[in-house]
Motif scaffolding. Structure first.
Motif, PDB file in Angstrom:
ATOM      1  N   LYS A  87       0.856  -1.198   0.000  1.00 33.76           N
ATOM      2  CA  LYS A  87       0.000   0.000   0.000  1.00 33.76           C
ATOM      3  C   LYS A  87       0.887   1.241   0.000  1.00 33.76           C
ATOM      4  CE  LYS A  87      -3.495   2.828   0.618  1.00 33.76           C
ATOM      5  NZ  LYS A  87      -2.717   4.060   0.389  1.00 33.76           N
TER       6      LYS A  87
ATOM      7  N   GLN B 106      -0.403  -7.203   4.110  1.00 28.81           N
ATOM      8  CA  GLN B 106      -0.004  -5.904   3.569  1.00 28.81           C
ATOM      9  C   GLN B 106       1.386  -5.499   4.041  1.00 28.81           C
ATOM     10  OE1 GLN B 106      -2.136  -4.476   1.398  1.00 28.81           O
ATOM     11  NE2 GLN B 106      -3.526  -6.185   1.868  1.00 28.81           N
TER      12      GLN B 106
ATOM     13  N   GLN C 193      -1.836  -6.049   8.239  1.00 30.74           N
ATOM     14  CA  GLN C 193      -0.567  -5.324   8.139  1.00 30.74           C
ATOM     15  C   GLN C 193       0.553  -6.070   8.856  1.00 30.74           C
ATOM     16  OE1 GLN C 193       0.357  -1.233   7.947  1.00 30.74           O
ATOM     17  NE2 GLN C 193       1.180  -1.278  10.014  1.00 30.74           N
TER      18      GLN C 193
ATOM     19  N   ASN D 284       3.016  -1.902   4.340  1.00 26.94           N
ATOM     20  CA  ASN D 284       2.670  -0.489   4.286  1.00 26.94           C
ATOM     21  C   ASN D 284       3.900   0.260   3.753  1.00 26.94           C
ATOM     22  OD1 ASN D 284       1.739   2.107   4.875  1.00 26.94           O
ATOM     23  ND2 ASN D 284       0.789   1.463   6.806  1.00 26.94           N
TER      24      ASN D 284
ATOM     25  N   VAL E 192       6.197  -2.335   7.795  1.00 24.86           N
ATOM     26  CA  VAL E 192       6.209  -0.970   7.244  1.00 24.86           C
ATOM     27  C   VAL E 192       7.577  -0.703   6.645  1.00 24.86           C
ATOM     28  CG1 VAL E 192       5.943   1.500   7.721  1.00 24.86           C
ATOM     29  CG2 VAL E 192       4.604  -0.173   9.031  1.00 24.86           C
TER      30      VAL E 192
ATOM     31  N   ASN F 263      -7.156   2.080  12.046  1.00 23.76           N
ATOM     32  CA  ASN F 263      -6.113   1.053  12.097  1.00 23.76           C
ATOM     33  C   ASN F 263      -6.466  -0.088  13.049  1.00 23.76           C
ATOM     34  OD1 ASN F 263      -3.295   1.693  10.601  1.00 23.76           O
ATOM     35  ND2 ASN F 263      -4.408   3.583  11.017  1.00 23.76           N
TER      36      ASN F 263
ATOM     37  N   TYR G  63      -3.716   4.328   5.557  1.00 24.87           N
ATOM     38  CA  TYR G  63      -4.917   3.529   5.317  1.00 24.87           C
ATOM     39  C   TYR G  63      -6.151   4.385   5.040  1.00 24.87           C
ATOM     40  CZ  TYR G  63      -2.433  -0.762   6.064  1.00 24.87           C
ATOM     41  OH  TYR G  63      -1.557  -1.804   5.907  1.00 24.87           O
TER      42      TYR G  63
ATOM     43  N   ILE H 165      -7.600  -4.425   8.884  1.00 28.01           N
ATOM     44  CA  ILE H 165      -6.343  -3.691   8.702  1.00 28.01           C
ATOM     45  C   ILE H 165      -5.313  -4.161   9.721  1.00 28.01           C
ATOM     46  CG2 ILE H 165      -5.263  -1.412   8.863  1.00 28.01           C
ATOM     47  CD1 ILE H 165      -7.862  -0.261   7.666  1.00 28.01           C
TER      48      ILE H 165
ATOM     49  N   SER I  58       2.666   5.847   8.224  1.00 27.91           N
ATOM     50  CA  SER I  58       2.037   4.548   7.975  1.00 27.91           C
ATOM     51  C   SER I  58       0.586   4.487   8.456  1.00 27.91           C
ATOM     52  CB  SER I  58       2.852   3.434   8.637  1.00 27.91           C
ATOM     53  OG  SER I  58       2.822   3.527  10.026  1.00 27.91           O
TER      54      SER I  58
END
Lengths: 313, 383
Positions: free
Chosen positions: A73, A167, A220, A169, A223, A211, A188, A216, A184
């Motif tokens: 993302k 994900q 996640q 990030n 990052v 978050n 979203y 989510i 980060s």
């Protein structure tokens, strides 16, 4: 993974969140050109330092299985000069591929294809290689059912859950006029259909609430923050007078800790520009602290609980 | 009610079936067939690029919207709370001018207007976006989305007027979402309608600043205000707005002698306190007058309040009783078809002046704006 245990005098165990900042002044030129080879070394170094592994492939296995459908993302709402550099996302994707993940199982994504394309992402919805698309791509769109949590009632991008199951990030670190910092956690906002409803009160507690939504929070895993060029004021749109080629990548698996470190970086750069701290400018990023509070517990938001590793190439 | 779709517009013919066409917030195409079927083309509908009327420019390409009390400060490339106004290089644009969701010709009673051209149809248009976020919104799939997330039809003001006339509508209604956020489009339609003898009615939460409201009411003929509650807490917690600006709007409407009616959606446990209802009625009588029609309407569980039951009819009955005890003349019960509180009663002789069931007029005992039985003048717009 990205945590370090410390036994306190009281006997309690403090688990610190590890955040790695890798810097290399030469990674981005004055004109904005990114040195991809150097960038790749930086990301590899960061992943290794985060996980105590000797190479990025082993590091990535801490977070992803070879069969995972992995979303990357990015944030490309700020235009070419204030968005995630495509090179950063593509470097991460390349390292995943080297680790054994198939490129067709990776999706680089954001809200709109037009915005991705504007900053140089190679759109790809059915060809060879990594998929790269916006939620507005025909056939993707948003969920039919609302995700609801405290102050949040939104439709979630179907990239999450339908096209991907985990994900990475890949935000850009920069100042934000309302939330103080965008990194980060705020990234979203680009995964829901109605981010405009959540900008009041410095986006707080909306960012933390969003978050906390299970879809989510559970998806996640990592990052990898683009801090190659950091704008310390006037964001989220680009203002060159407040941008510095910081030449950094910030890596962690605790998004709150990554954002907290990013916040410190922005304040330091603001100091160089003669600007007051975000707190003195009445733009303290409250959402980072809300994300860490007992109601959200999304991560750590103070240096005593963060194992910060700073390294340079 | 008739719904119109793009094809019907292109053919310039009007169809006769269907209901309100609320779009889904999802681009078309088979998701599971993405690898074969999807294209890279964005699934966007049209966005307008018309400069907003009410905003001011700030430093560093920031703007401040002056349309509603929210007064969003919006950075370059960002949008306001409504989601349909965007700052592009320091100029603020409405993205929805002339892009309506599929319109309908609705009975005016559906809005509801009970004292405005009863038995006529209103050509009803809307765009995406809203400057509130009410947890009970019945049209959230239109109001709580951004314009590129729905299908819309290019329908400039002159076409709106033309289709309204062709479909036998006496008025254009700006409705479904929140017309404040498509202010410029609404205003231009109203001006075009006025030139052609078609009236305009606004169905709104009344969350608008006084200057744009004043300009608007010079061009439109009636306003229905959704008065959400009578406490700041309710407005803040349930609607993400403030009470005071809505009271200001109502006072301004009263002062300027435009026809308006009030709807109060009664949400169980949240705004159905009878002391608050009584306080509201006292305020209405004191500041607006006893002749303003008030509709107490039934809540249905939707959007973010699916956990609550529909409003008991007894609650609506009691609210109506309170309003009448306080001296209000025209108090209605809404969303309960067949309820006697749908009728208009003459305050003097107590007989039924206009009998209704749902959106249908059953009897009309009004002559030249007066009660046929006793001659009492009934306020409203009757011709």
């Amino acid at each position: 993974m990205g945590s370090k245990k410390q036994i306190l005098n009281s006997g309690d165990i403090l688990v610190k969140s590890r955040v790695v900042v890798v810097k290399s002044p030469g990674v981005i030129s004055a004109s904005g050109k990114v040195d991809k080879i150097l960038l790749s070394k930086m990301v590899e170094r960061g992943l290794s330092q985060l996980t105590f592994e000797s190479n990025s492939s082993d590091a990535l296995r801490h977070f992803f299985s070879p069969t995972d459908q992995i979303g990357l993302k990015v944030n490309c709402l700020g235009g070419e000069m204030a968005s995630t550099h495509p090179e950063v996302a593509l470097t991460v994707a390349d390292l995943l591929k080297r680790a054994g993940n198939k490129d067709k199982n990776m999706v680089i994504w954001d809200r709109s294809s037009e915005e991705l394309e504007e900053i140089g992402f190679p759109l790809n919805v059915k060809g060879e290689g990594y998929l790269c698309l916006g939620t507005d791509t025909q056939g993707v769109g948003y969920s039919n059912d609302l995700i609801e949590y405290k102050n949040i009632g939104s439709l979630l991008s179907q990239v999450m859950g339908k096209l991907t199951n985990v994900q990475i990030n890949v935000p850009v670190l920069k100042d934000h006029g309302l939330s103080g910092v965008t990194c980060s956690l705020k990234n979203y906002y680009g995964a829901i259909h109605n981010p405009n409803k959540y900008h009041e009160n410095g986006c707080d507690p909306y960012i933390a609430d969003l978050n906390s939504v299970p879809q989510i929070r559970e998806q996640q895993k990592l990052v990898v923050c683009d801090a190659l060029r950091v704008q310390c004021n006037g964001g989220p749109s680009y203002h060159p007078k407040w941008a510095e080629n910081f030449g950094g990548i910030i890596i962690g698996d605790d998004p709150v800790a990554v954002d907290f470190v990013g916040y410190q970086i922005i304040d330091k750069i603001r100091g160089k520009f003669g600007l007051p701290t975000l707190e003195k400018a009445n733009r303290k990023p409250k959402h980072i602290f809300t994300a860490a509070d007992k109601d959200h517990q999304l991560g750590k938001a103070n240096m005593a609980e963060i194992d910060l590793v700073e390294t340079a190439i | 009610m008739t719904s119109f779709n793009r094809r019907q517009f292109l053919k310039s013919s009007l169809a006769t079936a269907g209901g309100l066409m609320i779009p889904r917030v999802i681009p078309e195409g088979s998701f599971l067939g993405l690898s074969e079927n999807a294209s890279a083309a964005p699934a966007q509908t049209g966005l307008s690029h018309v400069e907003a009327k009410y905003y001011k420019k700030l430093e560093d390409e920031e703007v401040e919207c002056l349309l509603c009390p929210r007064q969003c400060k919006v950075g370059d490339r960002e949008r306001g709370y409504c989601g349909c106004r965007e700052n592009q290089n320091g100029i603020y644009y409405t993205l929805v001018h002339s892009y309506s969701s599929p319109p309908n010709d609705d009975p005016i009673e559906k809005k509801p207007f009970f004292h405005f051209l009863p038995g006529t149809k209103a050509f009803s248009i809307a765009t995406a976006g809203c400057n509130l976020n009410c947890k009970f919104c019945q049209n959230w799939e239109l109001s709580q989305v951004r314009p590129e997330q729905i299908k819309s039809i290019y329908l400039p003001p002159e076409d709106v007027v033309s289709y309204a006339k062709d479909s036998g509508c006496r008025s254009i209604a700006y409705t479904y979402s929140e017309p404040t956020v498509f202010y410029e489009y609404m205003l231009d339609c109203a001006i075009a309608g006025k030139r052609n003898g078609t009236k305009s009615v606004v169905i709104t939460a009344g969350y608008i600043n006084p200057d744009p409201l004043m300009e608007l009411i010079r061009e439109v003929d009636a306003v229905k205000v959704d008065f959400k509650g009578f406490t700041e807490k309710y407005y803040q917690d349930i609607c993400r707005a403030k009470l005071k600006p809505v009271m200001d709007t109502l006072e301004l409407l009263a002062k300027n002698r435009i026809w308006y009616e009030i709807v109060y959606l009664m949400v169980p446990t949240l705004n159905d306190n009878f002391d608050d209802i009584r306080s509201m009625c006292k305020w209405i009588i004191k500041d607006l007058g006893k002749d303003v029609p008030v509709h107490f309407t039934r809540f249905q569980p939707l959007y973010l309040l699916k956990n609550l039951p529909p409003t008991p009819v007894s609650t609506l009955d009691r609210a109506r009783e309170i309003a009448m005890e306080e001296g209000m003349n025209y108090v209605y019960v809404g969303n309960v078809p067949g309820h006697p509180g749908e009728n208009t009663y003459c305050p003097t002789c107590k007989k039924v002046v206009i009998g209704r069931e749902g959106f249908t007029i059953l009897e009309m005992n009004l002559k030249d704006g007066k009660c046929k039985f006793c001659g009492k003048v009934i306020p409203g717009v009757w011709n």
